[in-house]
Design an enzyme around this catalytic site. Structure first.
Site, short mmCIF file in Angstrom:
data_model
loop_
_atom_site.label_atom_id
_atom_site.label_comp_id
_atom_site.label_asym_id
_atom_site.label_seq_id
_atom_site.Cartn_x
_atom_site.Cartn_y
_atom_site.Cartn_z
N SER A 38 0.87 -1.41 -0.17
CA SER A 38 0.08 0.19 -0.25
C SER A 38 0.82 1.24 -0.18
O SER A 38 0.44 2.35 -0.24
CB SER A 38 -0.93 -0.03 1.23
OG SER A 38 -0.12 0.17 2.45
N ASP A 328 -4.14 8.33 7.24
CA ASP A 328 -4.90 7.28 8.15
C ASP A 328 -4.27 6.63 9.14
O ASP A 328 -2.67 6.98 9.34
CB ASP A 328 -5.80 6.26 7.26
CG ASP A 328 -4.96 5.28 6.49
OD1 ASP A 328 -3.75 4.93 7.03
OD2 ASP A 328 -5.26 4.58 5.36
N HIS A 331 -1.01 4.94 7.22
CA HIS A 331 -0.61 5.47 5.74
C HIS A 331 -0.36 6.98 5.87
O HIS A 331 -0.99 7.98 6.59
CB HIS A 331 -1.26 5.33 4.80
CG HIS A 331 -1.55 3.85 4.44
ND1 HIS A 331 -2.76 3.31 4.78
CD2 HIS A 331 -0.98 2.84 4.06
CE1 HIS A 331 -2.85 1.79 4.75
NE2 HIS A 331 -1.78 1.56 4.13
#
Ligand SMILES: *[C@@H]1O[C@H](CO)[C@@H](O)[C@H](O)[C@H]1NC(C)=O
Length: 353
Positions: A38, A328, A331
């Site tokens: 990610s 978040d 991240h």
């Protein structure tokens, strides 16, 4: 004597021009090819059956057009900034996104899948694309590119492309420390060696397939991710230093791997891009980078939300993500991504400019 002097002058001058010529040859990074998780997924998970997605608001609210692309941030991710810095393009598209075709992918393509890891088992936890399958997709991409441009032109692009690999955090945080399976089988040191072996095979394989300019990215100070701080409530949400140490130890092993492979694989130009120190500097001194919040993320309460838990109707979500180191709970914000990318470009990746 005079003749000798002029000869050596000619030698020096031609050497000088050769250097400039070589520098310019090296400068031909015309494509960025991305593998990983990610930290660099540009939206591949939108097209696979996993719950780990981010193609809805408020993700992407600072992206061009406010578009939630599946990037795990409010805006662009590091590989987008790196691509822009090399003068290629402003965003690197996801391979599985049907809005793009092989023509777009000729100047850069992303195979990354959020939630994946070096370890096959890591990708199974959230049913995402395993690293070996990213490689399979890359091989398919090579075939398509050759079909589109012809073998010679395609091979030229594939050789001159900059390959970026950014993966590993999930192996530790979502797998090793979250589930019993790997801990029963490996000590943490053994597990790091196991992952390093997979990294070695992966790099060797893309080298065999034609990759030459490769950047292997190290782990961030993963004990300072807001989600990990939240599990450290007793200590007042401090960073979990144990996880930071694991990241540092693993980075050492990756750095050693990079130097081994540079010796073993002729013509390879492999660099180790380590975000750890720069990231830790930001975490220690957020104010000096213009941040106001480091322990809590922008999205929701900033303590645990990510993916579907970070949704449009969460009333706690911050207004200005530029004030937050993290978007978040897992991240970085776009601004942090930009700083980390600029640091990588001006240090390790500058050899390819
Ligand atoms: C991961 O899975 C692939 C596909 O089944 C397999 O080829 C590979 O050997 C596995 N890797 C490891 C380290 O077990």
């Amino acid at each position: 004597m005079a003749n000798n002097l002029s000869n050596s002058l000619i030698l020096i001058v031609s050497y000088f021009f050769l250097q400039i010529f070589l520098l310019n040859v090296d400068a031909k990074v015309t494509s960025i090819i991305v593998f990983g998780d990610s930290s660099v997924d540009a939206g591949n998970n939108n097209y696979i059956p996993t719950v780990l997605k981010s193609n809805f608001k408020p993700y992407g609210r600072d992206f061009e057009g406010g578009k939630p692309t599946g990037r795990f941030s409010n805006g662009r991710i590091p590989t987008d900034f790196i691509s822009e810095a090399f003068g290629v393009k402003e965003t690197v598209p996801a391979y599985l996104d049907p809005a793009y075709n092989i023509r777009d992918f000729a100047t850069g393509v992303c195979f990354a899948s959020a939630g994946t890891g070096y370890d096959n088992f890591t990708s199974q936890i959230l049913n995402v694309t395993p690293l070996w399958k990213e490689l399979e997709q890359y091989e398919e991409y090579q075939m398509r590119l050759k079909g589109y441009l012809g073998t010679n032109k395609a091979e030229e692009i594939l050789t001159e492309a900059l390959y970026i690999i950014s993966i590993g955090t999930n192996d530790f945080l979502e797998n090793y420390y979250a589930l019993p399976n790997r801990q029963l089988r490996y000590t943490i040191e053994e597990y790091q060696n196991f992952l390093t072996g997979i990294a070695r095979n992966f790099i060797t394989r893309i080298y065999e397939l034609g990759a030459r300019k490769i950047s292997l990215t190290g782990l961030p100070p993963m004990g300072c991710l807001p989600l990990e701080r939240t599990t450290n409530l007793i200590s007042g949400r401090k960073c979990i230093q144990k996880y930071n140490k694991v990241a540092k130890d693993f980075n050492k092993k990756l750095r050693a791997l990079v130097s081994t492979l540079n010796n073993e694989l002729s013509g390879i130009h492999l660099v180790f891009s380590n975000p750890y120190d720069m990231f830790y500097e930001i975490i220690q001194n957020p104010e000096s980078f213009g941040f106001e919040n480091v322990a809590f993320a922008c999205c929701g309460t900033g303590t645990f939300e990510m993916s579907y838990l970070c949704d449009e109707y969460n009333p706690f979500t911050c207004r200005d993500a530029n004030k937050y180191v993290f978007w978040d709970s897992f991240h970085p914000s776009e601004k942090t991504n930009a700083i980390l990318a600029a640091h990588a470009v001006t240090t390790t990746l500058s050899v390819f400019i």
